[in-house]
Design an enzyme around this catalytic site. Structure first.
Site, PDB file in Angstrom:
ATOM      1  N   THR A 240       0.831  -1.206   0.000  1.00 30.32           N
ATOM      2  CA  THR A 240       0.000   0.000   0.000  1.00 30.32           C
ATOM      3  C   THR A 240       0.866   1.258   0.000  1.00 30.32           C
ATOM      4  OG1 THR A 240      -1.723  -1.154   1.251  1.00 30.32           O
ATOM      5  CG2 THR A 240      -1.739   1.239   1.350  1.00 30.32           C
ATOM      6  N   GLY A 270     -10.008  -3.718   2.402  1.00 29.15           N
ATOM      7  CA  GLY A 270      -9.232  -3.495   3.609  1.00 29.15           C
ATOM      8  C   GLY A 270      -9.410  -2.099   4.173  1.00 29.15           C
ATOM      9  N   ASP A 271      -8.392  -1.624   4.856  1.00 31.41           N
ATOM     10  CA  ASP A 271      -8.496  -0.342   5.555  1.00 31.41           C
ATOM     11  C   ASP A 271      -8.222   0.875   4.685  1.00 31.41           C
ATOM     12  OD1 ASP A 271      -5.705  -1.331   5.556  1.00 31.41           O
ATOM     13  OD2 ASP A 271      -5.292   0.560   6.560  1.00 31.41           O
ATOM     14  N   THR A 290      -0.412   1.275   6.408  1.00 30.65           N
ATOM     15  CA  THR A 290      -0.104   0.172   5.500  1.00 30.65           C
ATOM     16  C   THR A 290       0.063  -1.088   6.325  1.00 30.65           C
ATOM     17  OG1 THR A 290       1.587  -0.792   4.041  1.00 30.65           O
ATOM     18  CG2 THR A 290       2.326   0.925   5.572  1.00 30.65           C
ATOM     19  N   GLY A 291      -0.704  -2.115   6.016  1.00 30.84           N
ATOM     20  CA  GLY A 291      -0.586  -3.331   6.809  1.00 30.84           C
ATOM     21  C   GLY A 291      -1.778  -4.233   6.620  1.00 30.84           C
TER      22      GLY A 291
END
Length: 371
Positions: A240, A270-271, A290-291
């Protein structure tokens, strides 16, 4: 009588001399003390000025993803490519800030550079879903008025960050997904590409590795690796990209763009496009994450950093570290960048590395990759 008067005059003279001496002595001590105090004060003022001069004010910070990024597994040529592209992204963003443009334009400029590169898991370099497609997500937020825009599940929009900006600036909505978001992007004149544009060999190969691992994991007596999905063990890199910028007016903007996770299924999001999870900005601070997205959503990661900064008076470094620790305790990993209104920066992660960089108000660029 005359003798008495002479004696009194002599005593008076000596008393006068003694008083003069005492006065002169006290004055000399006072004068010396004043000189010393002036020196101490001058030294103190010099120290304070040096301290503040030494505190660099950052205006742009970026990340290109966190994960298992080891120097021993990185060729010098590939590492240089990453460094060059991160530097280009920072330079483009800083150019906007220097010209007096808004932090939103600076964020867009940096992220577009990374979206157009196959190095990062965003735009051109996006990973593949389980069914061999590329589905892209992005979001952006402007701290001045907390306006925001986000898109998810795009397959034909070249630069998702531009689509997120369009949602924010040219619609009454905050988030759009799928075909609707693509139609809106087309109506706004954004560049539309053939889905094949996003195809890259190394991302395709990563999908095949994950597929094999998934088959192996589903075999009887296979090790179950706890709750981690198969793609986590094969492709432990969250590519990301994100940027936070502070413009000359003191306004902060943050943006994030991603291709998601390799082998994601069922329209997983995702987030990155979730305001408050992967992206957040207000008048005090901006954050991009990012993760492992599910954990950033569950912890409202980006918003929690901002809340710690505002309500608990935590500095950017402490606030991001505390949130990353919470994510780690839940079983997630990754990283985040943050920039506050005073130009203080944090680039926090709990993985082996994170592609990251920052630039000061004077244009001094710093690039880092490893822990």
């Amino acid at each position: 009588l005359v003798i008495l008067m002479i004696l009194l005059e002599v005593l008076f003279y000596f008393d006068y001399m003694i008083l003069n001496f005492v006065f002169f002595y006290i004055f000399s001590i006072y004068f010396k003390l004043m000189i010393k105090m002036k020196k101490i004060l001058l030294l103190f003022l010099v120290s304070i000025s040096m301290f503040f001069y030494g505190q660099k004010k950052y205006v742009v910070v970026i990340h290109g993803g966190a994960g298992t990024i080891l120097k021993k597994e990185m060729s010098p040529e590939l590492e240089q490519k990453y460094r060059d592209k991160l530097k280009e992204a920072l330079a483009k963003s800083y150019e906007k800030i220097k010209e007096g443009k808004s932090s939103l334009e600076a964020v867009e400029a940096a992220i577009v550079v990374m979206e157009d590169s196959p190095l990062f898991n965003a735009g051109k370099g996006a990973v593949f879903t389980s069914d061999g497609r590329n589905e892209l997500d992005a979001s952006v937020m402007y701290g001045k008025d907390k306006s925001a825009g986000a898109v998810a599940g795009l397959t034909v929009v070249k630069n998702p960050i531009k689509a997120a900006l369009a949602v924010m600036q040219k619609s009454e909505h905050v988030m759009m997904i799928g075909k609707g978001a693509e139609q809106f992007s087309k109506n706004q004149g954004l560049e539309i590409v053939n889905p094949k544009y996003f195809w890259t060999q190394h991302r395709w190969d990563a999908l095949q590795k994950v597929k094999k691992a998934e088959l192996k994991a589903n075999q009887p007596n296979a090790m179950n690796n706890h709750h981690y999905p198969s793609y986590y063990w094969v492709d432990r890199k969250f590519g990301t990209v994100g940027c936070v910028a502070l413009d000359k007016e003191g306004n902060i903007a943050a943006g994030t763009s991603t291709g998601g996770m390799t082998n994601k299924k069922y329209g997983r999001v995702g987030d990155a496009p979730i305001i408050g999870a992967g992206t957040y900005a207000d008048e005090n601070i901006g954050i991009s994450g990012t993760g492992w997205g599910e954990f950033y959503i569950r912890t409202s990661a980006a918003r929690t950093v901002a809340a710690k900064y505002e309500y608990q008076n935590k500095d950017v470094k402490t606030a991001t570290e505390e949130v990353m620790l919470e994510i780690e305790k839940l079983g997630g990993d990754g990283g985040m960048i943050a920039l506050d209104k005073n130009g203080n920066v944090a680039m926090t992660f709990n993985t082996e590395g994170m592609y990251r960089g920052m630039v000061t108000e004077d244009g001094e660029i710093t690039i880092e990759i490893y822990k």
